[in-house]
Design a protein around this motif. Structure first.
Motif, mmCIF file in Angstrom:
data_model
loop_
_atom_site.group_PDB
_atom_site.id
_atom_site.type_symbol
_atom_site.label_atom_id
_atom_site.label_comp_id
_atom_site.label_asym_id
_atom_site.label_seq_id
_atom_site.Cartn_x
_atom_site.Cartn_y
_atom_site.Cartn_z
ATOM 1 N N ASP A 578 -16.862 -4.060 -55.864
ATOM 2 C CA ASP A 578 -16.974 -2.664 -56.342
ATOM 3 C C ASP A 578 -15.758 -2.279 -57.172
ATOM 4 O OD1 ASP A 578 -19.335 -2.508 -55.077
ATOM 5 O OD2 ASP A 578 -18.646 -1.286 -53.380
ATOM 6 N N ASP A 580 -13.787 -4.274 -58.810
ATOM 7 C CA ASP A 580 -13.885 -5.031 -60.060
ATOM 8 C C ASP A 580 -14.753 -4.296 -61.068
ATOM 9 O OD1 ASP A 580 -12.412 -7.269 -60.201
ATOM 10 O OD2 ASP A 580 -14.128 -8.655 -60.234
ATOM 11 N N LYS A 581 -15.901 -3.805 -60.537
ATOM 12 C CA LYS A 581 -16.863 -3.092 -61.381
ATOM 13 C C LYS A 581 -16.208 -1.829 -61.943
ATOM 14 C CE LYS A 581 -21.543 -1.712 -60.756
ATOM 15 N NZ LYS A 581 -22.477 -1.441 -59.675
ATOM 16 N N GLU A 582 -15.518 -1.107 -61.065
ATOM 17 C CA GLU A 582 -14.875 0.135 -61.497
ATOM 18 C C GLU A 582 -13.813 -0.132 -62.548
ATOM 19 O OE1 GLU A 582 -13.410 3.027 -58.655
ATOM 20 O OE2 GLU A 582 -15.276 2.722 -57.540
ATOM 21 N N GLY A 584 -13.762 -2.631 -64.586
ATOM 22 C CA GLY A 584 -14.497 -2.965 -65.804
ATOM 23 C C GLY A 584 -14.914 -1.693 -66.531
ATOM 24 N N ASN A 585 -15.436 -0.708 -65.758
ATOM 25 C CA ASN A 585 -15.880 0.567 -66.346
ATOM 26 C C ASN A 585 -14.717 1.285 -67.015
ATOM 27 O OD1 ASN A 585 -18.403 0.092 -65.440
ATOM 28 N ND2 ASN A 585 -18.283 1.439 -63.647
ATOM 29 N N LEU A 586 -13.551 1.288 -66.316
ATOM 30 C CA LEU A 586 -12.377 1.983 -66.839
ATOM 31 C C LEU A 586 -11.929 1.370 -68.159
ATOM 32 C CD1 LEU A 586 -10.162 2.630 -63.691
ATOM 33 C CD2 LEU A 586 -11.128 4.333 -65.221
ATOM 34 N N ARG A 587 -11.964 -0.003 -68.205
ATOM 35 C CA ARG A 587 -11.522 -0.699 -69.418
ATOM 36 C C ARG A 587 -12.419 -0.372 -70.615
ATOM 37 N NH1 ARG A 587 -10.693 -5.861 -66.609
ATOM 38 N NH2 ARG A 587 -8.579 -5.880 -65.858
ATOM 39 N N SER A 588 -13.736 -0.266 -70.319
ATOM 40 C CA SER A 588 -14.670 -0.034 -71.425
ATOM 41 C C SER A 588 -14.705 1.433 -71.861
ATOM 42 C CB SER A 588 -16.073 -0.508 -71.024
ATOM 43 O OG SER A 588 -16.492 0.219 -69.905
ATOM 44 N N GLU A 589 -14.049 2.324 -71.134
ATOM 45 C CA GLU A 589 -14.049 3.759 -71.512
ATOM 46 C C GLU A 589 -13.094 4.028 -72.678
ATOM 47 O OE1 GLU A 589 -15.261 5.726 -67.274
ATOM 48 O OE2 GLU A 589 -13.290 6.239 -68.125
#
Ligand SMILES: Cc1cc2nc3c(=O)[nH]c(=O)nc-3n(C[C@H](O)[C@H](O)[C@H](O)COP(=O)(O)OP(=O)(O)OC[C@H]3O[C@@H](n4cnc5c(N)ncnc54)[C@H](O)[C@@H]3O)c2cc1C
Length: 589
Positions: A578, A580-582, A584-589
């Motif tokens: 979870d 890791d996923k978060e 990933g989301n932060l990086r793509s923002e």
């Protein structure tokens, strides 16, 4: 065309054995704690390797009924270690089943009374009724412990057949079962979990595979109605233990439940005269209102208890667990059922169901219990000596009372008594600690001082430490309190029994909320695996009730049963995923 030499498959020799496979059928005779827990673990472990099984549990008792028809005759104490282990297995006992959370033990002797309280100040021992309640009970607010476990097995997928097994035979090696309704087709595995209060043990002996039933002795149990208010005044949330110098009596206990008190007597040849003599002692009388006397009729029984292990509790496609195999001597029998049930399920799923598999995977667990019971016999021998020797009784009382009063030095006697009564530690561990020079020195000193008039009596009748409500396990925290503080050294992890918590990471004076956790979830697990400090702060969101699990107990048990860590590791791996996923989301923002 060149012919390739045939290379034997590395698993070929194993395939010659007996295994469970997709669609295998398992019969469990007996739906008490051993049978239900076996089924629970069998399904859980089979699921881990993607194996689908069909399990039939044969259980003639209806645990939703009051009186003998729904009861498996026991004191109803779920030990401290078992409550913690069940929580780590994902089994949190609900307050509809726990009639009372036990917070202390009171030891009664003719030379005085002393209350022993654990340092953790938390309710981690459950008092339950095995059935729906005593004979004569009209309506109860609580549910049966055995029904709760059987339901867990049903929820996992077991079929419960309300039938008594009357015959067992084999059909081409596969065990078959006969009830009044007829004979079943052959099963791939037969599990005997019939306890020791049944004629069914003979059926297993007659199979001719070498099984011999365990040794037993008779006990006495009765259920006395006092009402919740009277129990609160006279017994509180404490288990009352009696070490009295009555011939033939090993020990006795009063266990407060909701409206009833369960009285248990263990010894040799317990009869009506011994029960009457026990009731007439001043130590027992002071636990009841002054005008109270035992009613003319009440729910009582004289069940057998397991005192030695069965011989050869396994064969091809056959294993006997719980009391039918080996139990823990005079305490924590349900804990013994848990250990043997889990070991048998693990063997059946991961090793096989041949006699050789059970010898390798199951027998060591039975032997460990049996060896510890041998040490337990020595411990009870010493207890018997103390029971008969006034100066030793005084010494024991004085040492315990001094520890409980001052709390300045290590409570060696209190810990030894706590672990002996509650079943929290193996007898071997208790015995080792009682040989410590400081323990012996202090006992000798207090025994010598005990020749003087008694100076300490620690007994209190009221519920002295009102943490949590009557039938709730664990400890209550409210908004504004902190359960776990980032940076502190952790010695336990926590399982949420009710309510919610928030997990906060503090950095540069700022707070970041990492998660909200609710019922059944856990936190603080990293403290069990590493020496570091807590990585986050955990705070209650409103009232929350949590049960702690000691690092020491967890690590000790994990050496015996590495599978205990599986659920926690699975959750930790999900949390990492979870995060890791978060990230990933932060990086793509
Ligand atoms: C006086 C006394 C006090 C105790 N106090 C405690 C305590 O406080 N805490 C604790 O942990 N332990 C205690 N114990 C021990 C505890 O009761 C047992 O260790 C525990 O019940 C064992 O579980 P089990 O599933 O192996 O057997 P059981 O609980 O006996 O269950 C066996 C099941 O098999 C079923 N069965 C029997 N024959 C057949 C058949 N022919 N066909 C189908 N089903 C059948 C029965 O109906 C029963 O449901 C006490 C024991 C006694 C005697």
């Amino acid at each position: 065309m060149s012919s390739t030499p045939s290379i034997p498959s590395p698993i070929a020799p194993e395939k010659e054995g007996l295994f469970l496979d997709n669609g295998s059928r398992v019969a469990v005779i007996g739906g008490g704690p051993a049978g239900s827990l076996f089924t629970y673990f069998l399904f859980e472990m089979a699921e881990r390797i993607g194996m689908e099984l069909a399990v039939d549990i044969y259980e003639p008792r209806d645990f939703t009924k009051t009186g003998p028809i729904g009861c498996n005759m026991c004191g109803g104490i779920v030990s401290e270690s078992l409550v913690q282990l069940l929580a780590t297995e994902g089994i949190n006992l609900p307050s509809s089943v726990v009639q009372r959370g036990i917070d202390s033990y009171v030891l009664h002797m003719d030379v005085g009374t002393v209350r022993i309280e654990p340092t953790h100040r938390e309710k981690r021992i459950a008092a339950v009724h095995r059935g729906a309640g005593p004979r004569g009970l009209i309506a109860s607010r609580w549910h049966s412990f055995d029904a709760h476990l059987l339901n867990l097995a049903k929820e996992r997928g077991a079929q419960v057949l309300p039938e008594r097994v009357e015959g067992i035979d084999r059909d081409g090696g596969r065990p078959r079962i006969t009830t009044k309704k007829g004979t079943s087709p052959g099963y791939d595995l037969l599990v005997g979990a019939v306890g020791v209060n049944t004629g069914a043990l003979k059926l297993f002996e007659e199979m001719g595979a070498g099984y011999r039933a365990p040794g037993t002795t008779k006990t006495y149990i009765c259920e006395l109605f006092l009402g919740e208010k009277t129990i609160k005044t006279y017994l509180g949330n404490a288990m009352h233990m009696f070490l009295l110098n009555l011939p033939r009596l090993e020990f006795a206990a009063l266990i407060p439940k909701g409206d009833y008190v369960t009285m248990v007597m263990l010894g040799t040849g317990i009869d009506k005269s011994l029960v009457e003599a026990f009731f007439a002692t001043p130590e027992v009388l002071k636990c009841f209102p002054p005008d109270w006397s035992p009613p003319a009729d009440f729910c009582r029984c004289a069940p057998a208890i397991n005192i030695s292990a069965a011989a050869k509790p396994f064969a091809d496609r056959l294993v006997l667990i719980g009391d039918s195999g080996v139990s823990r001597l005079y305490k924590d029998g349900i804990g013994g059922a848990y250990r043997t049930a889990k070991a048998a399920a693990r063997t059946a799923v991961f090793e096989g169901v041949a006699e050789a598999d059970f010898r390798k995977g199951y027998l060591p667990v039975c032997r460990a219990l049996s060896t510890d019971n041998g040490i337990g016999k020595i411990v009870f021998g010493i207890t018997g000596l103390i029971q008969k020797t006034t100066v030793l009784r005084k010494g024991l009382l004085r040492m315990t009372a001094a520890e409980q009063e001052s709390r300045q030095w290590q409570p060696r006697m209190s810990d030894v008594l706590w672990d002996t009564f509650t079943g929290s530690a193996p007898y071997g561990d208790v015995f080792r600690r009682s040989l410590h020079p400081v323990f012996l020195g202090r006992l000798l000193y207090e025994t010598a001082m005990g020749m003087l008039p008694a100076r300490r009596e620690g007994g209190k009748k009221e519920d002295k430490v009102p943490f949590g409500k009557m039938g709730e396990l664990g400890k209550i925290y409210n908004s504004g309190e902190i359960i776990v503080r980032q940076g502190d050294v952790g010695e336990c992890m926590y399982f949420i029994q009710s309510g919610k918590v928030e997990v906060i990471r503090e950095s540069d004076g700022k707070e970041v909320k990492l998660a909200e956790l609710g019922h059944g979830e856990f936190f603080g697990e990293m403290a069990l695996f590493e020496k570091g400090v807590r990585s986050a702060t955990v705070r209650p969101l409103g009232e929350v009730r949590v049960l702690s699990v000691d690092k020491r107990l967890f690590l000790r048990k994990i050496h015996e049963d590495p599978a205990l860590a599986f659920r926690i590791m699975q959750k930790m791996s999900r949390r990492i995923r979870d995060l890791d996923k978060e990230l990933g989301n932060l990086r793509s923002e």
